[in-house]
Design an enzyme around this catalytic site. Sequence first.
Site, short mmCIF file in Angstrom:
data_model
loop_
_atom_site.label_atom_id
_atom_site.label_comp_id
_atom_site.label_asym_id
_atom_site.label_seq_id
_atom_site.Cartn_x
_atom_site.Cartn_y
_atom_site.Cartn_z
N ARG A 15 0.86 -1.18 0.00
CA ARG A 15 0.00 0.00 0.00
C ARG A 15 0.90 1.23 0.00
NH1 ARG A 15 -2.16 -3.54 3.97
NH2 ARG A 15 -4.24 -4.33 3.44
N HIS A 40 -2.08 2.81 -6.11
CA HIS A 40 -2.91 1.63 -5.88
C HIS A 40 -3.08 0.81 -7.16
CE1 HIS A 40 -5.06 -0.14 -2.56
NE2 HIS A 40 -6.07 -0.44 -3.34
N ARG A 76 -0.50 -1.77 -7.17
CA ARG A 76 -0.86 -2.85 -6.24
C ARG A 76 -1.84 -3.81 -6.92
NH1 ARG A 76 -1.49 -4.30 -0.69
NH2 ARG A 76 -3.64 -4.67 -0.03
N HIS A 113 -4.31 -8.89 3.15
CA HIS A 113 -5.76 -8.95 3.33
C HIS A 113 -6.10 -9.88 4.49
CE1 HIS A 113 -6.62 -7.82 -1.17
NE2 HIS A 113 -6.39 -6.76 -0.42
N TYR A 169 -9.59 -10.61 -7.53
CA TYR A 169 -8.62 -10.74 -8.61
C TYR A 169 -8.87 -11.96 -9.49
CZ TYR A 169 -6.41 -6.87 -6.34
OH TYR A 169 -6.18 -5.63 -5.79
#
Length: 301
Positions: free
Chosen positions: A153, A247, A250, A273, A282
Amino acid sequence: MVKMHANSTDILLDAYLSSLWLERGLSENTRMAYSRDLNQTERWLVTQGATLVTAQEGDLSQFLANLYRQAMSPRSSARWLSSVRGFYRYLVREHHLEADPTQHLRHPKLGRSLPESLGSDEVEELMSAPDVETPIGLRDRAMLELLYASGLRITELVSLAGVNVNFRQGLVRVLGKGSKERLVPMGEIAQDWIVRFVSDGRTRLAPEGCAALFPSNRGKMMTRQTFWYAVKRYAAKAGIEKSVSPHTLRHAFATHLVDNGADLRAVQMMLGHSDLSTTQIYTHVARERLKNVVREHHPRG
């Protein structure tokens, strides 16, 4: 309801927001968002002759209806409900209220949004945008490489301390959301760029004793906004027309791993996560990309 003095709402709000950090480990950004939601609600309730402490379910339903009329997104509305619901549950738990006025309010339905990513060619173009003959350009190239190689992040990236990078093992120790630590591999290419920056550029930016691995041009920890704008500039320079932010890299990190068959649990661990369902987005991204390939290239697509 327990009787309280005039400024009781401010006192209880401060206590609740402090509890978000002490008990739940929520980030400063999340606490600020909750604070904005609650204070906005309080200001509106005061115009209706109520406060957060005295509000009834009907008052809060009316405020939520106002949010919809203002075309607030379902995701923002859901965050608002999480903010106020958490506040009232705190008040009930601490015996300031007898009942939670939000218990019958319902979350808006959230559609599954697929994060925008970059193709491999676009990633390469973005990486080539910084001028690595300058200390700042060299720093930014190393940061972009690490971001894409590890899925950090932006807050984790700019606050990364040099002592948390293990060059011998090729690992980065990250302090993520909720103060949870994780170890993430950084990959050989990213490591090479970091080593080059530390050797050739960092000493020209950072005074002795600066802990940040990637200092600003003032020799301090860089702000998230500074790097956000830098990524925007590099994307424009690279001719990338998509909306690109830190982001986005990421997302590219996770998407490209899943596209190439990476185990979803491993991707979850690297992203930090807490829930696998967050990472599963994803798999949907990968399916959509495959559908697009068929539509574009198959004669019966």
